[in-house]
Design an enzyme around this catalytic site. Structure first.
Site: not given
Ligand code: NCD
Ligand code: ZN
Length: 347
Positions: A14, A16, A18, A42, A100, A137, A175, A248, A252
């Site tokens: 899992h 991200h 981006r 996402n 997902k 999720h 998660h 996860d 950001h």
């Molecule tokens: C994730 C994200 O920033 O894309 N954020 C998070 O708090 N885990 C999205 C997710 O997995 O919920």
């Molecule tokens: Zn996530």
């Protein structure tokens, strides 16, 4: 005292990474140590179709450091309008590893998520038929559900029903954040597996809220109680095949984390393996780390384990405070940035 540990190369089930400049800045941290990672869809706009997954995979491969053997595993973002034929094609062609589910408005970039569960049964039936994994999720976003109970409410209202309605559907509750979540996965294994993040293993809500508000520790599902953390630690370090590694890691830009309405997500890729190793060491379970990090995930996803190994060694280093991102995003702060980290991956 164990100071070196060689295990099969782990995967991140899992993640991200981006897109654009952020992708270029963060992907190397994962590609360095992990064999594969399931990449979350996402983005803005989300990766909703096989065609979009192919295009995103191309951008990810282009962002890999030269010579990297990392393999991105793509997912497709479920909406009320997802076409079963399209996801089946993507799965059969080896483009999409799973679909997902984001309940609408559950987390970062989930506005296009599912609003009406009646509309997704055709997709779930198809996935059950073709053996395609369903990634969730797992949070119930409803006005009557307290944010700390969202995972338990999702299990009660949705997942416990789907387990019976779609007995052949292979699911991952991602998660895991609560004792309820960890217990449910155990009870529904092997049909249901669960990933666990380094930060849910490490922190309680008191760390997040009790000593000055720490926006960098805000993530969905929110970090819960010491009882929940203890249950997650026990689950992860048990060696049980239903629990596996999913960081996860969710970078950001700093300005979006520290804002009047801050976004959820914790960027932990640079310290993820080291943090898991510390948790397993603290629990006296370093001998179970390989199962959690490298064996249980491939088993759940019916993929081979990685052929090569990595070595973790106890040798302190300082985690970087941040990762610089070209363009307007500026920088993303790193989870445990600036801390002395006990374990590292030997290069
Ligand atoms: C994730 C994200 O920033 O894309 N954020 C998070 O708090 N885990 C999205 C997710 O997995 O919920
Ligand atoms: Zn996530």
């Amino acid at each position: 005292m164990t100071t070196r540990l060689t295990i099969r190369r782990p995967d991140d089930w899992h993640l991200h990474v981006r897109d654009g400049e952020m992708l270029k800045a963060v992907l190397p941290y994962t590609a360095r140590h992990f064999g594969r990672a399931i990449l979350m869809p996402n983005l803005v706009p989300p990766v909703r179709t096989t065609a979009e997954a192919i295009a995103y995979r191309e951008r990810v491969l282009a962002a890999l450091p030269k010579g990297s053997r990392f393999t991105p595993l793509m997912t497709c973002y479920l909406t009320d309008d997802t076409d079963p034929d399209d996801v089946e094609r993507g799965f059969r062609d080896g483009v999409i590893t799973g679909v997902k589910l984001y309940p609408a408005n559950a987390t970062t970039n989930s506005a296009a998520g599912v609003t009406d569960y009646g509309k997704i049964s055709r997709v779930l039936e198809r996935m059950e038929k073709i053996g395609m994994p369903f990634l969730m999720h797992g949070e119930e976003v409803a006005a009557d559900v307290d944010i700390f109970d969202r995972e338990a409410a999702f299990i009660e209202r949705r997942l416990s029903k789907w387990v019976k309605q779609f007995p052949g559907l292979r699911m991952t509750l991602e998660h895991l954040s609560s004792k309820d979540g960890a217990d449910f996965v155990k009870s529904a294994a092997p049909q249901v597996g669960g990933t666990i993040t380094p930060y849910h293993l490490n922190l309680t809500r008191t760390d997040w809220l009790g000593g000055g508000l720490k926006p960098m520790l805000y993530a969905m599902p929110v970090i819960k109680t010491a009882t929940d953390r203890a249950a997650l630690r026990k689950a992860a370090t048990s060696g049980a095949a239903c629990y596996f590694l999913g960081t996860d890691s969710a970078p950001h830009p700093l300005a979006k984390k520290v804002a009047v309405s801050g976004v959820p997500g914790i960027f932990n890729a640079p310290v993820a393996l080291a943090t898991y190793a510390r948790v397993f060491e603290e629990e006296g379970a370093l001998d179970k780390l390989e199962a959690f990090a490298s064996l249980n995930g491939p088993k759940h996803y019916r993929l081979p384990v990685n052929a090569d190994t990595i070595t973790l060694e106890k040798s302190p280093w300082t985690a970087p405070e941040d990762v610089r991102v070209a363009g307007p995003d500026g920088r993303a702060l790193v989870y445990r940035g600036g801390e002395t980290i006990a374990w590292r991956v030997a290069e």
